[in-house]
Design an enzyme around this catalytic site. Structure first.
Site, PDB file in Angstrom:
ATOM      1  N   THR A   1     -67.204 -32.623  35.684  1.00 25.72           N
ATOM      2  CA  THR A   1     -66.810 -34.006  36.167  1.00 25.72           C
ATOM      3  C   THR A   1     -65.266 -33.934  36.342  1.00 25.72           C
ATOM      4  O   THR A   1     -64.891 -34.890  36.540  1.00 25.72           O
ATOM      5  CB  THR A   1     -67.120 -33.715  33.957  1.00 25.72           C
TER       6      THR A   1
ATOM      7  N   TYR B   1     -71.641 -40.982  36.063  1.00 26.10           N
ATOM      8  CA  TYR B   1     -70.672 -40.491  36.967  1.00 26.10           C
ATOM      9  C   TYR B   1     -71.386 -39.416  37.624  1.00 26.10           C
ATOM     10  O   TYR B   1     -72.011 -38.472  37.226  1.00 26.10           O
ATOM     11  CB  TYR B   1     -69.311 -40.295  36.312  1.00 26.10           C
TER      12      TYR B   1
ATOM     13  N   THR C   1     -68.474 -28.803  32.416  1.00 20.87           N
ATOM     14  CA  THR C   1     -68.113 -28.681  30.967  1.00 20.87           C
ATOM     15  C   THR C   1     -69.386 -28.061  29.870  1.00 20.87           C
ATOM     16  O   THR C   1     -69.817 -27.167  29.063  1.00 20.87           O
ATOM     17  CB  THR C   1     -67.658 -29.913  29.644  1.00 20.87           C
ATOM     18  N   ASP C   2     -70.801 -28.380  30.811  1.00 18.04           N
ATOM     19  CA  ASP C   2     -72.256 -27.901  30.208  1.00 18.04           C
ATOM     20  C   ASP C   2     -72.186 -26.900  29.643  1.00 18.04           C
ATOM     21  O   ASP C   2     -72.723 -26.636  28.870  1.00 18.04           O
ATOM     22  CB  ASP C   2     -72.921 -28.679  31.163  1.00 18.04           C
TER      23      ASP C   2
ATOM     24  N   LYS D   1     -69.161 -26.259  23.519  1.00 15.85           N
ATOM     25  CA  LYS D   1     -69.068 -27.727  22.733  1.00 15.85           C
ATOM     26  C   LYS D   1     -69.899 -28.026  21.746  1.00 15.85           C
ATOM     27  O   LYS D   1     -71.514 -28.269  21.347  1.00 15.85           O
ATOM     28  CB  LYS D   1     -69.700 -27.578  24.759  1.00 15.85           C
TER      29      LYS D   1
ATOM     30  N   GLU E   1     -83.222 -10.901   7.536  1.00 16.20           N
ATOM     31  CA  GLU E   1     -84.602 -12.124   7.370  1.00 16.20           C
ATOM     32  C   GLU E   1     -85.628 -11.269   8.081  1.00 16.20           C
ATOM     33  O   GLU E   1     -86.452 -11.064   8.347  1.00 16.20           O
ATOM     34  CB  GLU E   1     -84.117 -13.086   8.389  1.00 16.20           C
TER      35      GLU E   1
HETATM   36  N1  DAS Z   1     -73.004 -32.298  34.203  1.00 13.17           N
HETATM   37  C1  DAS Z   1     -71.385 -31.515  33.572  1.00 13.17           C
HETATM   38  C2  DAS Z   1     -71.425 -30.414  33.996  1.00 13.17           C
HETATM   39  O1  DAS Z   1     -71.127 -30.247  34.836  1.00 13.17           O
HETATM   40  C3  DAS Z   1     -70.789 -32.713  33.609  1.00 13.17           C
HETATM   41  C4  DAS Z   1     -69.399 -32.370  32.959  1.00 13.17           C
HETATM   42  O2  DAS Z   1     -68.465 -32.575  32.237  1.00 13.17           O
HETATM   43  O3  DAS Z   1     -68.170 -31.363  33.837  1.00 13.17           O
HETATM   44  O4  DAS Z   1     -71.125 -29.431  32.291  1.00 13.17           O
END
Ligand code: DAS
Length: 360
Positions: A43, A57, A123-124, A196, A317
């Site tokens: 992103t 986007y 970020t994923d 995250k 467990e």
């Molecule tokens: N799809 C997500 C990624 O590329 C967009 C982001 O949050 O960076 O991880």
């Protein structure tokens, strides 16, 4: 008289030299660090149809040169150069990208003229790439992974300030020896604990319960803690000669789960299996036999938990000694998978692998 004269001359010479040195000190600008930005997409390199498009986007469209050009302030804090290593949304990041990225990072950090590295990333899976690098980068120099939750075209895009703070941190002496870091939202998190926690907000990256390492405030990184677990130069893993990583998958658990996923992974030939259990890694009755059978076929089984924080305790467990399973300690399933993959490049011995989960 001659002796006194010579002492006076030496003293005068010393004063002149001292004044010149002091002048040189004040005149010469501080040497800026050399920071290399490796761009992978995400992103932070995304674009939306309008300035208010913050979901829906396109990620991974803006190149590294444009990212650097968009933040001219970078030039005031570092000599910055950029490389476009990939241009992907990070849900598509994989072992192949991790190996090539890690080799590039190690090659650059071995160069005396490189002081630190910033990796721009989606970020994923930023937490996974950061943790993988935390285990395989062979340098004490700072490596900072950075992303954004809003595309570059959005009002109040967070990418530019995140990139500026990441470069500041990567060029700082304070970040040396701290392991791989994730710098976003003015906060510095360690690769091992960061995760995250929100699908869309800019404060999404946190280190639940164990806490962040510090902040970037006033053009300066401020550290208050350091990781107690081994990383970078202190790890036993070496990927320099690896082109692939052992196949390890994650079987997720929930009410009414059966053995289908575990059996399918074993049939597919995995070398390791992470069980994302409920609670502190509880094993449902319907899944336990499938996991035992997997172990009997030589698959290494790691009990982790979908909960996200807290310890998965050995012999809690389940009787791990009897089942010959490994427990993930506090690593979430996606990070336990990474450590298990690297562990399997060294050994199949479950006692040795358990030691690794208590070390990294
Ligand atoms: N799809 C997500 C990624 O590329 C967009 C982001 O949050 O960076 O991880």
């Amino acid at each position: 008289m001659t002796y006194l004269k010579s002492v006076r001359n030496v003293f005068a010479l010393f004063l002149c030299l001292f004044a010149l040195a002091a002048q040189a000190q004040t005149a010469a600008p501080a040497k800026l660090p050399n920071v290399v930005i490796l761009a992978t997409g995400g992103t932070i390199a995304g674009t939306g149809a309008t300035s208010t498009t913050t979901v829906g986007y396109t990620a991974a469209t803006v190149g590294v040169d444009a990212l650097i050009k968009a933040v001219p302030e970078l030039q005031k804090v570092a000599h910055v150069s950029g490389e476009q290593v990939f241009q992907i949304a990070s849900e598509n990041m994989g072992n192949e990208q991790w190996l090539s990225l890690a080799k590039r990072v190690n090659a650059l950090l071995a160069q005396p003229n490189v002081d630190g590295i910033v990796i721009t990333h989606g970020t994923d899976t930023i937490e996974e790439t950061a943790y993988f690098l935390n285990l395989v980068v062979k340098s004490r120099k700072p490596v900072v992974v950075v992303g954004a939750m809003r595309p570059s075209t959005a009002i109040s895009a967070d990418g530019p300030i995140n990139l500026y703070n990441a470069v500041l941190t990567a060029g700082s002496l304070e970040a040396v020896g701290k392991g791989v870091l994730v710098v976003m939202n003015d906060q510095i998190n360690a690769a091992r604990e960061v995760t995250k926690t929100n699908t869309v907000t800019t404060d999404t990256f946190k280190s639940p319960e164990l806490g962040m390492l510090g902040y970037v405030v006033g053009n300066q990184p401020h550290f208050y803690r350091a990781s107690t677990r081994k990383h970078t130069v202190d790890t036993e893993f070496d990927i320099s000669k690896l082109d692939t990583l052992p196949a390890v998958d994650i079987a997720y658990t929930y009410a009414n789960v059966g053995p289908t996923a575990v059996n399918a992974f074993v049939a597919a030939g995995v070398k390791g299996l992470v069980h994302a259990g409920v609670g502190d890694g509880s094993l449902p009755t319907k899944v336990r036999p499938a996991l035992s059978s997997a172990r009997a076929k030589g698959v290494i089984v790691v009990r982790s938990s979908r909960v996200g924080q807290g310890i998965v305790a050995r012999n809690g467990e389940a009787n791990d000694d009897e089942l010959d399973f490994v427990v993930s300690d506090t690593l979430n399933p996606q990070k336990a998978r990474i450590l298990l993959m690297l562990a399997l490049t060294k050994t199949n011995n479950t006692k040795e692998i358990q030691r690794m989960f208590y070390t990294y």
